[in-house]
Design a protein around this motif. Sequence first.
Motif, PDB file in Angstrom:
ATOM      1  N   CYS A  74       3.777   9.868  26.978  1.00 15.51           N
ATOM      2  CA  CYS A  74       3.982  10.184  25.568  1.00 15.51           C
ATOM      3  C   CYS A  74       3.721  11.671  25.351  1.00 15.51           C
ATOM      4  O   CYS A  74       2.697  12.196  25.763  1.00 15.51           O
ATOM      5  CB  CYS A  74       3.031   9.359  24.714  1.00 15.51           C
ATOM      6  N   CYS A  77       0.616  11.817  22.516  1.00 17.83           N
ATOM      7  CA  CYS A  77      -0.786  11.468  22.795  1.00 17.83           C
ATOM      8  C   CYS A  77      -1.115  11.438  24.280  1.00 17.83           C
ATOM      9  O   CYS A  77      -2.222  11.062  24.669  1.00 17.83           O
ATOM     10  CB  CYS A  77      -1.143  10.129  22.137  1.00 17.83           C
ATOM     11  N   ASN A  79      -0.482   9.512  26.565  1.00 17.74           N
ATOM     12  CA  ASN A  79      -0.595   8.185  27.180  1.00 17.74           C
ATOM     13  C   ASN A  79       0.470   8.039  28.274  1.00 17.74           C
ATOM     14  O   ASN A  79       1.601   8.448  28.108  1.00 17.74           O
ATOM     15  CB  ASN A  79      -0.390   7.140  26.069  1.00 17.74           C
ATOM     16  N   CYS A  90       5.941   4.776  22.658  1.00 21.32           N
ATOM     17  CA  CYS A  90       4.562   4.789  23.140  1.00 21.32           C
ATOM     18  C   CYS A  90       3.818   3.561  22.631  1.00 21.32           C
ATOM     19  O   CYS A  90       3.839   3.247  21.448  1.00 21.32           O
ATOM     20  CB  CYS A  90       3.858   6.058  22.676  1.00 21.32           C
ATOM     21  N   CYS A  93       0.543   5.091  20.378  1.00 25.95           N
ATOM     22  CA  CYS A  93       0.686   5.747  19.071  1.00 25.95           C
ATOM     23  C   CYS A  93       2.054   5.515  18.445  1.00 25.95           C
ATOM     24  O   CYS A  93       2.360   6.078  17.408  1.00 25.95           O
ATOM     25  CB  CYS A  93       0.398   7.235  19.190  1.00 25.95           C
ATOM     26  N   SER A  95       4.856   6.648  19.100  1.00 30.28           N
ATOM     27  CA  SER A  95       5.774   7.792  19.105  1.00 30.28           C
ATOM     28  C   SER A  95       7.001   7.477  19.961  1.00 30.28           C
ATOM     29  O   SER A  95       6.923   6.763  20.962  1.00 30.28           O
ATOM     30  CB  SER A  95       5.061   9.019  19.669  1.00 30.28           C
TER      31      SER A  95
HETATM   32 ZN    ZN Z   1       1.596   8.182  22.196  1.00 31.63          ZN
END
Ligand code: ZN
Lengths: 116, 219
Positions: A74, A77, A79, A90, A93, A95
């Motif tokens: 991501c 964030c 991740n 994601c 979050c 996204s």
């Molecule tokens: Zn994220």
Amino acid sequence: MHELGIAMQIVEIATSSIPDEMKNVQVESVNLKVGKLTAVVPENLRFCFDIVAKDTLLSDAKLYIEEIPVVARCKDCNNEWTIKEPVFTCKKCKSGSIEIISGRELNIESIELADV
Amino acid sequence: MEIKVVRKVLDVNDTMAEQNRKMFSEKGIFVLNVMSSPGSGKTAILEKTLSFIMPDIKSAVIVGDICTSNDADILAKTNVPVVQVNTGEFGGDCHLAAHVIGNAANNLDLDDIDFLIVENVGNLVCPAEFDIGESARVVVLSVTEGEDKPVKYPLMFRECNAALLNKVDLLPYLDYDKEMAIGYIHQINPDMPVFEISAKTEEGFDPWIDWLKKKVRQM
Ligand SMILES: [Zn+2]
Ligand SMILES: Nc1nc2c(ncn2[C@@H]2O[C@H](COP(=O)(O)OP(=O)(O)OP(=O)(O)O)[C@@H](O)[C@H]2O)c(=O)[nH]1
Ligand SMILES: [Mg+2]
């Protein structure tokens, strides 16, 4: 069936990777990395490979296919996770701004030559 | 004995595609690769699209087909230069490869073109794998196909910059769940613009044409 064209490329690259002084040595195996996001069906590729490898130094070669999982990161964030179902957002979050880190490979890693 | 190779299998295509891209960008040509399953309406959309942008934007078309020239004949009526490539030969039946586009482009006067449209072979799998040196890619999906096409062919929908949801004039006669289809597209490619259009009635063409013109002008 673009696996046929891909199989032809594999034979070509493998053949050209054999050192000059070994141009009569049979290839025992070809090691491939194929990402899961790549539009290649391993069974189709094996089938096509057997056809195009006939009458070449790869006629008896085995195709080893290592399938590479689809891993995403991501951009918001950081991740990082493995995509197993077709969802490219994601998980943490939500996204949609992600980067595919692996899963698009279609590479020849190495070939194994018979002992002489 | 093991010999390290570490090469991309599609190296040759990728290199050709980069050459095409360089050539097109030197000539200031925006190249759009249009892909879909057979019969989604690529040719019909291109015909209409050309009627909206000509003569404003000087355009040309390369159309790939397995063995007929029907699409080229239809598009020739729009008075833009059309190059037909048949891909029926051995090993090349399902997509347009970069060298094919390079050769086809030699038949066009590239100094007199700002926009080159490539209608790829009808197939949602193979064309996604082959870079042709394009500037952008669009995928066409029609409402007569299943809503779940995007999740069945994720690579195609990841690789494209926009989606055209075509044949919306037929929606009143179908049980098609349009929101579900668009939801699936965004599940694969969250930021992808989706244009709902009908190549028959021209419904929804304005936002699509605006998007396209902006892209061509940025080139
Ligand atoms: Zn994220
Ligand atoms: N009702 C309706 N029919 C459409 C629309 N767009 C295309 N068609 C019809 O759908 C059929 C297929 O359209 P084409 O434009 O040939 O599709 P294509 O994607 O170019 O097909 P291939 O090149 O064979 O892959 C034709 O009969 C078109 O007239 C639309 O928006 N609405
Ligand atoms: Mg067509």
